[in-house]
Design a protein around this motif. Structure first.
Motif, PDB file in Angstrom:
ATOM      1  N   UNK A   1       5.119   6.021   5.495  1.00 37.32           N
ATOM      2  CA  UNK A   1       3.684   6.290   5.417  1.00 37.32           C
ATOM      3  C   UNK A   1       3.466   7.513   4.532  1.00 37.32           C
ATOM      4  N   UNK A   2       2.409   7.482   3.748  1.00 42.65           N
ATOM      5  CA  UNK A   2       2.119   8.586   2.839  1.00 42.65           C
ATOM      6  C   UNK A   2       0.935   9.365   3.400  1.00 42.65           C
ATOM      7  N   UNK A   3       1.158  10.646   3.660  1.00 40.60           N
ATOM      8  CA  UNK A   3       0.141  11.506   4.251  1.00 40.60           C
ATOM      9  C   UNK A   3      -0.392  12.500   3.231  1.00 40.60           C
ATOM     10  N   UNK A   4      -1.652  12.877   3.387  1.00 43.17           N
ATOM     11  CA  UNK A   4      -2.239  13.946   2.587  1.00 43.17           C
ATOM     12  C   UNK A   4      -1.790  15.268   3.206  1.00 43.17           C
TER      13      UNK A   4
ATOM     14  N   UNK B   1      -9.126  -4.100  -0.063  1.00 39.69           N
ATOM     15  CA  UNK B   1      -7.876  -4.154   0.704  1.00 39.69           C
ATOM     16  C   UNK B   1      -8.199  -4.352   2.183  1.00 39.69           C
ATOM     17  N   UNK B   2      -7.555  -5.338   2.816  1.00 42.60           N
ATOM     18  CA  UNK B   2      -7.806  -5.561   4.248  1.00 42.60           C
ATOM     19  C   UNK B   2      -7.043  -4.539   5.092  1.00 42.60           C
ATOM     20  N   UNK B   3      -7.282  -4.536   6.402  1.00 38.70           N
ATOM     21  CA  UNK B   3      -6.730  -3.513   7.294  1.00 38.70           C
ATOM     22  C   UNK B   3      -5.211  -3.550   7.399  1.00 38.70           C
ATOM     23  N   UNK B   4      -4.590  -4.667   7.052  1.00 40.08           N
ATOM     24  CA  UNK B   4      -3.127  -4.749   7.097  1.00 40.08           C
ATOM     25  C   UNK B   4      -2.507  -4.637   5.708  1.00 40.08           C
ATOM     26  N   UNK B   5      -3.332  -4.478   4.694  1.00 39.11           N
ATOM     27  CA  UNK B   5      -2.887  -4.372   3.300  1.00 39.11           C
ATOM     28  C   UNK B   5      -2.040  -5.573   2.900  1.00 39.11           C
ATOM     29  N   UNK B   6      -2.465  -6.724   3.344  1.00 34.27           N
ATOM     30  CA  UNK B   6      -1.695  -7.943   3.060  1.00 34.27           C
ATOM     31  C   UNK B   6      -2.362  -8.822   2.007  1.00 34.27           C
ATOM     32  N   UNK B   7      -3.405  -8.312   1.384  1.00 36.82           N
ATOM     33  CA  UNK B   7      -4.131  -9.141   0.423  1.00 36.82           C
ATOM     34  C   UNK B   7      -4.182  -8.536  -0.978  1.00 36.82           C
ATOM     35  N   UNK B   8      -3.159  -7.773  -1.359  1.00 37.40           N
ATOM     36  CA  UNK B   8      -3.133  -7.195  -2.703  1.00 37.40           C
ATOM     37  C   UNK B   8      -2.918  -8.306  -3.732  1.00 37.40           C
ATOM     38  N   UNK B   9      -3.740  -8.317  -4.771  1.00 37.83           N
ATOM     39  CA  UNK B   9      -3.675  -9.353  -5.794  1.00 37.83           C
ATOM     40  C   UNK B   9      -3.228  -8.714  -7.112  1.00 37.83           C
ATOM     41  N   UNK B  10      -2.038  -9.094  -7.607  1.00 39.04           N
ATOM     42  CA  UNK B  10      -1.583  -8.549  -8.887  1.00 39.04           C
ATOM     43  C   UNK B  10      -2.635  -8.750  -9.973  1.00 39.04           C
TER      44      UNK B  10
ATOM     45  N   UNK C   1      -0.441  -0.251  11.598  1.00 34.76           N
ATOM     46  CA  UNK C   1       0.924   0.042  11.177  1.00 34.76           C
ATOM     47  C   UNK C   1       1.586  -1.262  10.750  1.00 34.76           C
ATOM     48  N   UNK C   2       2.227  -1.275   9.587  1.00 34.09           N
ATOM     49  CA  UNK C   2       2.906  -2.503   9.144  1.00 34.09           C
ATOM     50  C   UNK C   2       3.923  -2.961  10.191  1.00 34.09           C
ATOM     51  N   UNK C   3       4.031  -4.261  10.372  1.00 32.54           N
ATOM     52  CA  UNK C   3       4.929  -4.800  11.404  1.00 32.54           C
ATOM     53  C   UNK C   3       6.383  -4.479  11.112  1.00 32.54           C
ATOM     54  N   UNK C   4       6.720  -4.214   9.869  1.00 30.79           N
ATOM     55  CA  UNK C   4       8.102  -3.894   9.514  1.00 30.79           C
ATOM     56  C   UNK C   4       8.386  -2.397   9.563  1.00 30.79           C
ATOM     57  N   UNK C   5       7.385  -1.593   9.868  1.00 30.07           N
ATOM     58  CA  UNK C   5       7.542  -0.140   9.844  1.00 30.07           C
ATOM     59  C   UNK C   5       8.305   0.371  11.060  1.00 30.07           C
TER      60      UNK C   5
ATOM     61  N   UNK D   1       0.820  -1.216   0.000  1.00 33.55           N
ATOM     62  CA  UNK D   1       0.000   0.000   0.000  1.00 33.55           C
ATOM     63  C   UNK D   1       0.852   1.263   0.000  1.00 33.55           C
ATOM     64  N   UNK D   2       1.901   1.301   0.828  1.00 29.85           N
ATOM     65  CA  UNK D   2       2.726   2.506   0.897  1.00 29.85           C
ATOM     66  C   UNK D   2       3.472   2.763  -0.408  1.00 29.85           C
TER      67      UNK D   2
END
Length: 171
Positions: free
Chosen positions: A122-125, A56-65, A145-149, A34-35
């Protein structure tokens, strides 16, 4: 009979309304997160999540190419963005973009009151007017927040404990 035809047409109608109101789209690529999409396409992490809650789920872990996602709706499309870096604070980000933190928080409702949950990447408006979509019901988009962030300002998350410092009258 009319009811069953109307019921069958509802998903098609909803899909066409969704497609008609999306003024920017993106096709997910292998390796996207997502980021990275947000940074490359000038859309805040919150907006990307809020517009695509059904995809997109709350952790953004389900993106499908190959899937197409919406990046903005007319009147609710902040394309003035900023990517958070180490040692950023909300006060600093707002001042650097010429507005107060109230506007920053309104455009980025996932930021907590203490601004301790922004993270590097993180991308902010950073528009000086409110341009993001309203918060959908349920989990606040972009709040996980992503666990790797890495926190943007690690010292801001630590709460000072001055219980062991004597007051002047205790010396």
């Amino acid at each position: 009979m009319f009811f069953s035809v109307a019921l069958l047409a509802l998903p098609i109608l909803a899909q066409s309304v969704y497609a008609a109101t999306c003024n920017r789209q993106y096709t997910i690529q292998e390796g996207d997160i997502c980021d990275s999409i947000s940074a490359a396409k000038n859309v805040s992490t919150y907006q990307l999540s809020a517009i695509n809650t059904a995809i997109i789920d709350s952790t953004c872990s389900n993106l499908v190419p190959g899937n197409t996602i919406c990046l903005g709706h007319p009147g609710e499309d902040c394309s003035t963005t900023y990517v958070v870096v180490l040692d950023d604070t909300c006060d600093q980000i707002a001042a650097n973009h010429g507005f107060n933190t109230t506007i920053l928080y309104l455009n980025n409702p996932q930021i907590n009151d203490e601004c301790t949950n922004i993270y590097v990447g993180e991308v902010l408006c950073v528009s000086n007017t409110v341009q993001v979509p309203p918060q959908p019901s349920g989990t606040l988009p972009g709040a996980v927040i992503p666990t790797t962030a890495a926190p943007a300002n690690p010292t801001a998350t630590a709460v000072a404990d001055d219980d062991d410092i004597p007051f002047c009258d205790e010396l």
